[in-house]
Scaffold this active site. Sequence first.
Site: not given
Ligand code: FBP
Length: 272
Positions: A190
Amino acid sequence: MNRVTHSPITRNGNALILAYDHGTEHGPVDFEPMPKSADPTHVFEVGRHDAVTAIALQKGTAEYYRNWETEHGIDDGAPLLVKVNGNSNLAKRDDYYSPTQCSVAYAVEHLDADAIGFTMYAGSIHEDRMWTEFREVQEAAREYDVPVVMWSYPRGTGIQENDDYTGQEDPAVVAYGARLGLELGADVVKCKYPGSREGWQQLEDAVGDLKTVMSGGSKRSDDAFLADVAATIAAGGNGLAVGRNIFQRENPEPLLDKLEPVVFEGESPDGV
Ligand code: FBP
């Protein structure tokens, strides 16, 4: 490859993972735009949409999820992906690190997890430690034959202090993170959206047939979001893992209705 294509977390080889670990990663601030999203059962209900192939939860909310299913006799909830590491925004750290707080054995045996999720911060001074922890998680997941999704987010000192890179969403950084998913044994990687179809293509060129999904990012309009997802799919990506662009909407159903043919049938967003 079969492990993930035969898994309930994919459909036609692709995935739409509803990520709901934000209470850990960002705190309740992410629920403020749509206060009902602070209630896990609201988001669990959203996950019953046909487009959703998995819901990604931390250990505690995963326990909550299984109890909710049992108490309400729900048998069409989304397959469960247990995120076995995570970190809050509260701690003061010298660099990025995501500690493991759930074993694969607990996730599979007690939570009936369909998949395992693990965040990797390559580029942090704690990268080596996280590689070791990922090894343990990946090898345990192989014992149970459940797929592993790596949240591959290169960040930290090694990226910030390298003049070759412009930041976390630099296509070269994203592609390197994706390649690490392949090298370290993830079944799905991802990655942050690098801003364009060409950027995602650079990532795809680095990973062979490894399954790749786009990370949703902050909330934007339906059209802008669908365009990014369609560009990812057109470049060879396998879907998305999305949180805020779903649960920060008053009614996420119309967007999920549109995402379904784009992600699983390769349709253009113009026609949905
Ligand atoms: P979003 O679609 O809201 O960006 O979520 C994806 C994700 O990977 C979540 O699983 C996680 O909580 C968040 O983004 C972490 O994002 P970051 O570490 O960049 O703040």
